[in-house]
Design a protein around this motif. Structure first.
Motif, PDB file in Angstrom:
ATOM      1  N   ASN A 144       0.829  -1.205   0.000  1.00 26.64           N
ATOM      2  CA  ASN A 144       0.000   0.000   0.000  1.00 26.64           C
ATOM      3  C   ASN A 144       0.864   1.255   0.000  1.00 26.64           C
ATOM      4  N   ALA A 145       1.972   1.211   0.735  1.00 19.07           N
ATOM      5  CA  ALA A 145       2.894   2.345   0.765  1.00 19.07           C
ATOM      6  C   ALA A 145       3.536   2.552  -0.607  1.00 19.07           C
ATOM      7  N   LEU A 146       3.862   1.449  -1.277  1.00 19.69           N
ATOM      8  CA  LEU A 146       4.423   1.538  -2.624  1.00 19.69           C
ATOM      9  C   LEU A 146       3.405   2.148  -3.586  1.00 19.69           C
ATOM     10  N   ARG A 147       2.163   1.723  -3.438  1.00 17.78           N
ATOM     11  CA  ARG A 147       1.099   2.276  -4.298  1.00 17.78           C
ATOM     12  C   ARG A 147       1.018   3.800  -4.170  1.00 17.78           C
ATOM     13  N   LYS A 148       1.119   4.285  -2.954  1.00 18.18           N
ATOM     14  CA  LYS A 148       1.021   5.724  -2.725  1.00 18.18           C
ATOM     15  C   LYS A 148       2.259   6.469  -3.222  1.00 18.18           C
ATOM     16  N   ALA A 149       3.418   5.791  -3.164  1.00 14.18           N
ATOM     17  CA  ALA A 149       4.663   6.460  -3.530  1.00 14.18           C
ATOM     18  C   ALA A 149       4.953   6.406  -5.026  1.00 14.18           C
ATOM     19  N   SER A 150       4.322   5.486  -5.735  1.00 13.21           N
ATOM     20  CA  SER A 150       4.640   5.284  -7.144  1.00 13.21           C
ATOM     21  C   SER A 150       3.855   6.234  -8.057  1.00 13.21           C
ATOM     22  N   SER A 151       4.471   6.568  -9.186  1.00  7.61           N
ATOM     23  CA  SER A 151       3.802   7.381 -10.210  1.00  7.61           C
ATOM     24  C   SER A 151       3.515   6.544 -11.457  1.00  7.61           C
ATOM     25  N   ASP A 152       3.898   5.261 -11.404  1.00  7.88           N
ATOM     26  CA  ASP A 152       3.675   4.355 -12.524  1.00  7.88           C
ATOM     27  C   ASP A 152       2.266   3.765 -12.418  1.00  7.88           C
ATOM     28  N   GLU A 153       1.439   4.019 -13.405  1.00 13.60           N
ATOM     29  CA  GLU A 153       0.043   3.586 -13.373  1.00 13.60           C
ATOM     30  C   GLU A 153      -0.090   2.058 -13.274  1.00 13.60           C
ATOM     31  N   GLU A 154       0.802   1.333 -13.955  1.00 14.06           N
ATOM     32  CA  GLU A 154       0.723  -0.123 -13.924  1.00 14.06           C
ATOM     33  C   GLU A 154       1.091  -0.662 -12.545  1.00 14.06           C
ATOM     34  N   VAL A 155       2.090  -0.040 -11.930  1.00  9.69           N
ATOM     35  CA  VAL A 155       2.477  -0.431 -10.568  1.00  9.69           C
ATOM     36  C   VAL A 155       1.328  -0.156  -9.601  1.00  9.69           C
ATOM     37  N   ILE A 156       0.721   1.015  -9.730  1.00  6.94           N
ATOM     38  CA  ILE A 156      -0.396   1.392  -8.855  1.00  6.94           C
ATOM     39  C   ILE A 156      -1.560   0.428  -9.031  1.00  6.94           C
ATOM     40  N   SER A 157      -1.882   0.096 -10.281  1.00  9.55           N
ATOM     41  CA  SER A 157      -2.998  -0.800 -10.567  1.00  9.55           C
ATOM     42  C   SER A 157      -2.745  -2.207 -10.016  1.00  9.55           C
ATOM     43  N   THR A 158      -1.512  -2.701 -10.206  1.00 12.24           N
ATOM     44  CA  THR A 158      -1.174  -4.039  -9.717  1.00 12.24           C
ATOM     45  C   THR A 158      -1.193  -4.091  -8.185  1.00 12.24           C
ATOM     46  N   ALA A 159      -0.696  -3.029  -7.551  1.00 14.00           N
ATOM     47  CA  ALA A 159      -0.700  -2.966  -6.086  1.00 14.00           C
ATOM     48  C   ALA A 159      -2.132  -2.971  -5.551  1.00 14.00           C
ATOM     49  N   LYS A 160      -3.000  -2.202  -6.198  1.00 12.51           N
ATOM     50  CA  LYS A 160      -4.407  -2.166  -5.785  1.00 12.51           C
ATOM     51  C   LYS A 160      -5.051  -3.540  -5.903  1.00 12.51           C
ATOM     52  N   GLN A 161      -4.748  -4.234  -6.984  1.00  8.73           N
ATOM     53  CA  GLN A 161      -5.329  -5.548  -7.201  1.00  8.73           C
ATOM     54  C   GLN A 161      -4.853  -6.543  -6.147  1.00  8.73           C
ATOM     55  N   LEU A 162      -3.567  -6.466  -5.800  1.00 11.72           N
ATOM     56  CA  LEU A 162      -3.026  -7.340  -4.765  1.00 11.72           C
ATOM     57  C   LEU A 162      -3.740  -7.116  -3.429  1.00 11.72           C
ATOM     58  N   ILE A 163      -3.875  -5.843  -3.065  1.00 18.90           N
ATOM     59  CA  ILE A 163      -4.523  -5.504  -1.803  1.00 18.90           C
ATOM     60  C   ILE A 163      -5.968  -5.977  -1.798  1.00 18.90           C
ATOM     61  N   LYS A 164      -6.640  -5.796  -2.930  1.00 22.99           N
ATOM     62  CA  LYS A 164      -8.033  -6.237  -3.051  1.00 22.99           C
ATOM     63  C   LYS A 164      -8.145  -7.748  -2.861  1.00 22.99           C
ATOM     64  N   ASN A 165      -7.217  -8.470  -3.464  1.00 14.84           N
ATOM     65  CA  ASN A 165      -7.229  -9.933  -3.339  1.00 14.84           C
ATOM     66  C   ASN A 165      -6.945 -10.370  -1.905  1.00 14.84           C
ATOM     67  N   TRP A 166      -6.009  -9.685  -1.245  1.00 10.25           N
ATOM     68  CA  TRP A 166      -5.637 -10.073   0.118  1.00 10.25           C
ATOM     69  C   TRP A 166      -6.735  -9.770   1.121  1.00 10.25           C
ATOM     70  N   LYS A 167      -7.534  -8.772   0.837  1.00 11.42           N
ATOM     71  CA  LYS A 167      -8.617  -8.430   1.762  1.00 11.42           C
ATOM     72  C   LYS A 167      -9.595  -9.592   1.932  1.00 11.42           C
ATOM     73  N   LYS A 168      -9.651 -10.448   0.923  1.00 13.00           N
ATOM     74  CA  LYS A 168     -10.563 -11.595   0.991  1.00 13.00           C
ATOM     75  C   LYS A 168     -10.167 -12.567   2.095  1.00 13.00           C
ATOM     76  N   PHE A 169      -8.877 -12.526   2.505  1.00 13.12           N
ATOM     77  CA  PHE A 169      -8.411 -13.433   3.550  1.00 13.12           C
ATOM     78  C   PHE A 169      -8.740 -12.928   4.953  1.00 13.12           C
ATOM     79  N   VAL A 170      -9.070 -11.629   5.068  1.00 10.09           N
ATOM     80  CA  VAL A 170      -9.336 -11.050   6.385  1.00 10.09           C
ATOM     81  C   VAL A 170     -10.693 -11.532   6.878  1.00 10.09           C
ATOM     82  N   PRO A 171     -10.755 -12.139   8.069  1.00 13.18           N
ATOM     83  CA  PRO A 171     -12.029 -12.660   8.587  1.00 13.18           C
ATOM     84  C   PRO A 171     -13.081 -11.560   8.674  1.00 13.18           C
ATOM     85  N   ASP A 172     -14.275 -11.879   8.264  1.00 15.55           N
ATOM     86  CA  ASP A 172     -15.388 -10.936   8.327  1.00 15.55           C
ATOM     87  C   ASP A 172     -16.045 -11.057   9.692  1.00 15.55           C
ATOM     88  N   LYS A 173     -15.845 -10.052  10.516  1.00 17.33           N
ATOM     89  CA  LYS A 173     -16.377 -10.088  11.881  1.00 17.33           C
ATOM     90  C   LYS A 173     -17.434  -9.013  12.094  1.00 17.33           C
TER      91      LYS A 173
END
Length: 249
Positions: free
Chosen positions: A54-83
């Protein structure tokens, strides 16, 4: 090499890239490597790789890097228990909270000074140095105001100072350094949310006295990634239900 060790190795590389002068030319390749790893919630919790990405996403100016970072974070959120269900308060619990608030207000009104007695008893009669520190903490907290504070500003300042004093025992160098840090952070004009969270009781005076800036950054980054409040409580011991989002120091 196990998945966790590989993620930690990658995390170190990404941490260097997020520095102000970091070279991000290999950032996209590294993110793609992360996409291919069998990362689960346990790995995410132990390595904190989500915060680094997430820190890399905020620091980067490369659109592809930002998009890939967002997708990774989105995918990982699925592992967080829904409480969410565990976080819902029953009507009785809400009623009890309202009654508790009424009792606090009644106690506050019955006090001749107009201030509720401190819930954190003073270990000894404060000297001039300690009284001055309490005054500076109170002045810092007065820079913000909330509709329904958990306690009076003077009492909150007293409890923060008392917790720090009990940790060090004497108002000497270590004590003064901790107080100086707390006052500086509370006065930070870029982070009014910290003061508001203390005033509302989301961050207790005792937690404010000992919490490091590193832990606070982890909490806010977790909130920024929309992790569940239950997960934040389990990991950091902080009730985030009433935390106000904002910039941290």
């Amino acid at each position: 090499m196990g998945c966790e060790e590989e993620v930690l190795r990658i995390k170190k590389k990404l941490d260097k890239m997020t520095a102000s002068d970091g070279d991000q030319t290999q950032a996209l390749d590294i993110l793609k490597t992360l996409q291919g790893l069998p990362i689960n919630f346990q790995v995410l919790s132990k390595t904190r790789i989500g915060m680094t990405v997430n820190a890399l996403r905020k620091a980067s100016s490369d659109e592809e890097v930002i998009s890939t970072a967002k997708q990774l974070i989105k995918n990982w959120k699925k592992f967080v228990p829904d409480k969410k269900d565990d976080e819902k308060e029953s009507k009785e619990e809400k009623k009890e909270k309202k009654e508790d608030k009424k009792e606090v207000k009644n106690s506050n009104n019955s006090n001749n000074s107009g201030a509720r007695p401190s819930i954190y008893p003073s270990s000894s009669m404060p000297n001039d140095t300690r009284m001055k520190c309490r005054e500076m903490l109170a002045n810092a907290l007065k820079l913000s105001s909330v509709d329904d504070p958990i306690d009076t500003i003077d009492n909150l300042a007293e409890q923060i100072e008392e917790a720090i004093f009990q940790e060090f025992g004497k108002p000497e160098a270590a004590y003064k350094n901790r107080l100086r840090s707390r006052i500086y952070n509370l006065k930070d004009s870029k982070n009014p949310q910290l003061r508001e969270n203390v005033l509302r009781g989301a961050i207790t005076p005792q937690k404010m006295a000992v919490m490091t800036s590193e832990v606070e950054n982890l909490i806010w980054n977790a909130l920024d990634q929309e992790y569940s409040r239950f997960w934040i409580f389990q990991t950091f011991g902080i009730d985030s239900s009433s935390l106000t989002m904002g910039i941290v120091f």
